[in-house]
Design a protein around this motif. Structure first.
Motif, PDB file in Angstrom:
ATOM      1  N   SER A 242      95.345  90.011 127.900  1.00 32.99           N
ATOM      2  CA  SER A 242      96.637  89.298 128.303  1.00 32.99           C
ATOM      3  C   SER A 242      97.380  89.466 129.426  1.00 32.99           C
ATOM      4  O   SER A 242      97.673  88.478 130.095  1.00 32.99           O
ATOM      5  CB  SER A 242      97.474  89.521 127.157  1.00 32.99           C
ATOM      6  N   PHE A 243      97.203  90.719 130.028  1.00 35.79           N
ATOM      7  CA  PHE A 243      97.966  90.970 131.179  1.00 35.79           C
ATOM      8  C   PHE A 243      96.988  90.427 132.250  1.00 35.79           C
ATOM      9  O   PHE A 243      97.700  89.844 133.573  1.00 35.79           O
ATOM     10  CB  PHE A 243      98.059  92.505 131.377  1.00 35.79           C
ATOM     11  N   ALA A 244      95.675  90.405 132.416  1.00 41.44           N
ATOM     12  CA  ALA A 244      94.926  90.043 133.273  1.00 41.44           C
ATOM     13  C   ALA A 244      94.944  88.515 133.601  1.00 41.44           C
ATOM     14  O   ALA A 244      95.145  88.149 134.824  1.00 41.44           O
ATOM     15  CB  ALA A 244      93.482  90.460 133.013  1.00 41.44           C
ATOM     16  N   THR A 245      95.095  87.763 132.622  1.00 43.62           N
ATOM     17  CA  THR A 245      94.951  86.276 132.752  1.00 43.62           C
ATOM     18  C   THR A 245      96.419  85.816 133.207  1.00 43.62           C
ATOM     19  O   THR A 245      96.475  84.802 133.509  1.00 43.62           O
ATOM     20  CB  THR A 245      94.682  85.678 131.302  1.00 43.62           C
ATOM     21  N   ARG A 246      97.509  86.641 133.099  1.00 39.00           N
ATOM     22  CA  ARG A 246      98.674  86.426 133.662  1.00 39.00           C
ATOM     23  C   ARG A 246      98.889  86.731 135.242  1.00 39.00           C
ATOM     24  O   ARG A 246      99.749  86.341 135.941  1.00 39.00           O
ATOM     25  CB  ARG A 246      99.889  86.946 132.824  1.00 39.00           C
ATOM     26  N   ASN A 247      98.457  88.019 135.502  1.00 41.37           N
ATOM     27  CA  ASN A 247      98.537  88.704 136.710  1.00 41.37           C
ATOM     28  C   ASN A 247      97.465  88.790 137.789  1.00 41.37           C
ATOM     29  O   ASN A 247      97.668  89.158 138.844  1.00 41.37           O
ATOM     30  CB  ASN A 247      99.117  90.019 136.394  1.00 41.37           C
ATOM     31  N   HIS A 248      96.289  88.514 137.301  1.00 41.26           N
ATOM     32  CA  HIS A 248      95.095  88.785 138.106  1.00 41.26           C
ATOM     33  C   HIS A 248      95.155  87.799 139.254  1.00 41.26           C
ATOM     34  O   HIS A 248      95.476  86.518 139.040  1.00 41.26           O
ATOM     35  CB  HIS A 248      93.795  88.621 137.503  1.00 41.26           C
ATOM     36  N   PRO A 249      95.056  88.292 140.576  1.00 40.62           N
ATOM     37  CA  PRO A 249      95.346  87.579 141.815  1.00 40.62           C
ATOM     38  C   PRO A 249      94.112  86.210 141.775  1.00 40.62           C
ATOM     39  O   PRO A 249      94.503  85.238 142.224  1.00 40.62           O
ATOM     40  CB  PRO A 249      94.979  88.349 142.779  1.00 40.62           C
ATOM     41  N   ALA A 250      93.097  86.461 141.271  1.00 35.67           N
ATOM     42  CA  ALA A 250      92.222  85.289 141.218  1.00 35.67           C
ATOM     43  C   ALA A 250      92.645  84.282 140.426  1.00 35.67           C
ATOM     44  O   ALA A 250      92.365  83.149 140.593  1.00 35.67           O
ATOM     45  CB  ALA A 250      90.658  85.613 140.820  1.00 35.67           C
ATOM     46  N   MET A 251      93.167  84.743 139.168  1.00 37.82           N
ATOM     47  CA  MET A 251      93.785  83.519 138.414  1.00 37.82           C
ATOM     48  C   MET A 251      94.998  82.881 139.210  1.00 37.82           C
ATOM     49  O   MET A 251      95.069  81.713 139.057  1.00 37.82           O
ATOM     50  CB  MET A 251      94.515  84.335 137.165  1.00 37.82           C
ATOM     51  N   LYS A 252      95.734  83.734 139.945  1.00 35.17           N
ATOM     52  CA  LYS A 252      97.052  82.819 140.575  1.00 35.17           C
ATOM     53  C   LYS A 252      96.371  82.098 141.554  1.00 35.17           C
ATOM     54  O   LYS A 252      96.776  80.922 142.100  1.00 35.17           O
ATOM     55  CB  LYS A 252      97.945  84.148 141.039  1.00 35.17           C
ATOM     56  N   GLU A 253      95.242  82.523 142.345  1.00 33.32           N
ATOM     57  CA  GLU A 253      94.740  81.776 143.401  1.00 33.32           C
ATOM     58  C   GLU A 253      94.221  80.304 142.816  1.00 33.32           C
ATOM     59  O   GLU A 253      94.385  79.239 143.572  1.00 33.32           O
ATOM     60  CB  GLU A 253      93.658  82.353 143.999  1.00 33.32           C
ATOM     61  N   ALA A 254      93.479  80.341 141.753  1.00 34.19           N
ATOM     62  CA  ALA A 254      92.970  78.979 140.960  1.00 34.19           C
ATOM     63  C   ALA A 254      94.135  78.182 140.507  1.00 34.19           C
ATOM     64  O   ALA A 254      94.083  76.961 140.814  1.00 34.19           O
ATOM     65  CB  ALA A 254      92.228  79.524 139.716  1.00 34.19           C
ATOM     66  N   GLN A 255      95.045  78.814 140.052  1.00 38.15           N
ATOM     67  CA  GLN A 255      96.415  77.960 139.739  1.00 38.15           C
ATOM     68  C   GLN A 255      97.023  77.156 141.018  1.00 38.15           C
ATOM     69  O   GLN A 255      97.305  76.049 140.956  1.00 38.15           O
ATOM     70  CB  GLN A 255      97.558  78.887 139.205  1.00 38.15           C
ATOM     71  N   HIS A 256      97.298  78.044 142.411  1.00 40.53           N
ATOM     72  CA  HIS A 256      97.595  77.304 143.381  1.00 40.53           C
ATOM     73  C   HIS A 256      96.742  76.381 144.175  1.00 40.53           C
ATOM     74  O   HIS A 256      97.104  75.237 144.378  1.00 40.53           O
ATOM     75  CB  HIS A 256      97.981  78.519 144.392  1.00 40.53           C
ATOM     76  N   ALA A 257      95.418  76.621 143.715  1.00 34.55           N
ATOM     77  CA  ALA A 257      94.383  75.642 144.015  1.00 34.55           C
ATOM     78  C   ALA A 257      94.740  74.254 143.274  1.00 34.55           C
ATOM     79  O   ALA A 257      94.287  73.258 143.807  1.00 34.55           O
ATOM     80  CB  ALA A 257      92.937  76.051 144.101  1.00 34.55           C
ATOM     81  N   VAL A 258      94.746  74.180 141.979  1.00 38.61           N
ATOM     82  CA  VAL A 258      95.223  73.134 141.352  1.00 38.61           C
ATOM     83  C   VAL A 258      96.590  72.553 141.816  1.00 38.61           C
ATOM     84  O   VAL A 258      96.483  71.203 142.001  1.00 38.61           O
ATOM     85  CB  VAL A 258      95.411  73.438 139.708  1.00 38.61           C
ATOM     86  N   SER A 259      97.535  73.255 141.793  1.00 35.57           N
ATOM     87  CA  SER A 259      98.812  72.595 142.248  1.00 35.57           C
ATOM     88  C   SER A 259      98.567  71.946 143.775  1.00 35.57           C
ATOM     89  O   SER A 259      99.213  70.728 143.906  1.00 35.57           O
ATOM     90  CB  SER A 259      99.932  73.709 142.583  1.00 35.57           C
ATOM     91  N   ALA A 260      97.829  72.479 144.784  1.00 35.39           N
ATOM     92  CA  ALA A 260      97.304  71.816 145.990  1.00 35.39           C
ATOM     93  C   ALA A 260      96.694  70.367 145.845  1.00 35.39           C
ATOM     94  O   ALA A 260      96.946  69.559 146.456  1.00 35.39           O
ATOM     95  CB  ALA A 260      96.715  72.789 146.801  1.00 35.39           C
ATOM     96  N   ALA A 261      95.678  70.519 144.884  1.00 38.07           N
ATOM     97  CA  ALA A 261      95.044  69.376 144.386  1.00 38.07           C
ATOM     98  C   ALA A 261      95.961  68.256 143.973  1.00 38.07           C
ATOM     99  O   ALA A 261      95.794  66.986 144.310  1.00 38.07           O
ATOM    100  CB  ALA A 261      93.715  70.005 143.537  1.00 38.07           C
ATOM    101  N   GLU A 262      96.686  68.564 143.099  1.00 38.70           N
ATOM    102  CA  GLU A 262      97.676  67.561 142.507  1.00 38.70           C
ATOM    103  C   GLU A 262      98.518  66.961 143.528  1.00 38.70           C
ATOM    104  O   GLU A 262      98.830  65.749 143.711  1.00 38.70           O
ATOM    105  CB  GLU A 262      98.485  68.033 141.439  1.00 38.70           C
TER     106      GLU A 262
END
Length: 451
Positions: A232-252
């Motif tokens: 649970s902690f990793a899926t909220r805080n891992h940098p690879a997860m955050k990087e992928a989230q920012h990539a989605v935002s940039a694509a939108e």
């Protein structure tokens, strides 16, 4: 005797024989690795390049001013015409309204910068984990070398005892030959251990930029008590997860920019010119424009951006599963190593008792030299297993921290001069020119980095 105490004695004997006595902690090694890493320097440069993409996007929304000078000669010349006709002009263009395309481009680049920052944190984790592994490999191989050397000493004693007993007829020549064969094998294992330690030292130097000195015994890092909490902690805080989230935002945001390009835009332009006779001309204009038909290229571009958005969403989904799997693997390795550590401690106690008993029985003539050598080998294997289990447990604990996104200089509280990813961005985000004070400061920073 507790396992950590056994390991401390074994590692200490070997370290005292092979390296200086100035102790080096794991935090010392991690601090050195952070300052030495070329991989971190490379990714910091990539982050600065991403920062400049924001500046480029901002610059596209600002006025553009150009100058031009022209000199020409024409033959034949008209009556009264000058030999050379010269002009100079100053032009300016500024997009007043573009349906938000420029601002969407800026926001998309900002998301990519945020993602690149998370990528840098992930690289930091890789660098620190490599340093942990290098540190523990040196410690393990140094301890193994100490065991192998101690084994040579023990077998040498057994060989002398076998020869003495052979002289008085208590054992056969076979017992002496067995001891000689074991001694030769033990010496070859010392040579192999020395070679492995040399390789581990070389890896340590690559990771930290220096040779290891006497390494302190390391306790496992504090980790999450349950697998579910770690996931649970990793899926909220891992940098690879955050990087992928920012990539989605940039694509939108890129989709919104693409859609805006199909709408009208308004720009203003002006020009001031002067010729060789001093005549000054001025022009100012307001232009509204927009596409009517582009052969379907704009629609294709929007569909392409949507597909890339879908791909980034899928990548986010895959990243989540990958992180959860990494956490589960690290958690499993940690539990296995902990169980092996406990088993190895019991094995050492039992093998020690057995070796002492067999050795005593051999002096009474009820055990052979082979029995003693086998019992000694069992004890050696138990100690080697204990060392490996302890090293594996430490590495697994730091791997678990890495899988959760916690293997960072901040979380470990390392005494380093931490790289600030926002400092350079704050200086370039408004697209300063090279002649401005901010631009000159940036030039000084880049020259300092080059040096």
């Amino acid at each position: 005797m507790g396992l950590l105490r056994v390991l401390t004695i074994v590692i200490g004997m070997s370290s005292a024989a092979s390296v200086p006595l100035n102790a080096e902690s794991l935090n010392d090694a991690l601090t050195a690795a952070y300052g030495h890493s070329g991989l971190l320097d490379q990714n910091r440069a990539l982050l600065r390049a991403a920062d400049e993409d924001v500046a480029l996007a901002v610059a596209a929304t600002l006025p553009v001013v150009n100058w031009a000078a022209n000199a020409s000669s024409q033959e034949p010349r008209a009556q009264g015409a000058d030999l050379i006709a010269a002009t100079a002009s100053l032009t300016a263009n500024w997009t007043l309204y573009d349906s938000g395309a420029g601002q969407f481009a800026v926001e998309a680049q900002k998301e990519l910068v945020l993602g690149t920052r998370q990528s840098l944190i992930n690289v930091e984790q890789q660098v620190l984990l490599s340093a942990v592994q290098a540190y523990m490999n040196v410690q393990r191989d140094d301890a193994f070398l100490g065991l192998r050397k101690n084994n040579v000493n023990l077998i040498s004693q057994q060989l002398r005892a076998a020869r003495d007993r052979f002289e008085v007829g208590e054992v056969t020549r076979t017992d002496v030959s067995l001891a000689e064969a074991r001694l030769a094998g033990a010496k070859s294992q010392v040579a192999a251990a020395e070679g492995q330690l040399a390789r581990s030292i070389a890896e340590f130097k690559v990771a930290t930029g220096r040779n290891p000195i006497a390494l302190e015994t390391v306790e496992p890092a504090p980790v999450s008590k349950t697998l579910d909490a770690a996931k649970s902690f990793a899926t909220r805080n891992h940098p690879a997860m955050k990087e992928a989230q920012h990539a989605v935002s940039a694509a939108e945001l890129s989709i919104l920019r693409g859609q805006a390009l199909s709408r009208p835009k308004v720009s203003v332009s002006g020009e001031v010119g002067i010729d060789q006779d001093g005549n000054i001309g001025r022009r100012i204009g307001l232009t509204a424009s927009g596409p009517i038909y582009s052969g379907g290229s704009i629609s294709a571009q929007i569909r392409q951006l949507m597909s890339r958005r879908d791909a980034s969403r899928a990548a986010l989904h895959l990243t989540r599963h990958s992180i959860e799997q990494q956490v589960a693997n690290a958690f499993s390795f940690y539990d296995v190593a902990a169980a092996m550590t406990d088993a190895a401690e019991r094995q050492i106690r039992a093998a020690t008792v057995a070796f002492r008993g067999v050795k005593e029985e051999a002096t009474l003539g009820t055990r052979t030299t082979l029995d003693v050598l086998n019992a000694e080998q069992e004890l050696l294997n138990a100690r080697a297993d204990a060392i490996s289990a302890q090293v594996d447990r430490v590495v697994a604990s730091y791997s678990l921290l890495s899988s959760m996104g916690l293997l960072t200089v901040d979380h470990l509280r390392l005494p380093v001069k931490k790289y600030d990813p926002t400092a350079y961005y704050n200086m370039v985000k408004d697209a300063p020119t090279s002649m401005s004070e901010q631009g000159k400061a940036l030039d000084r920073i880049l020259r300092a980095i080059d040096n």
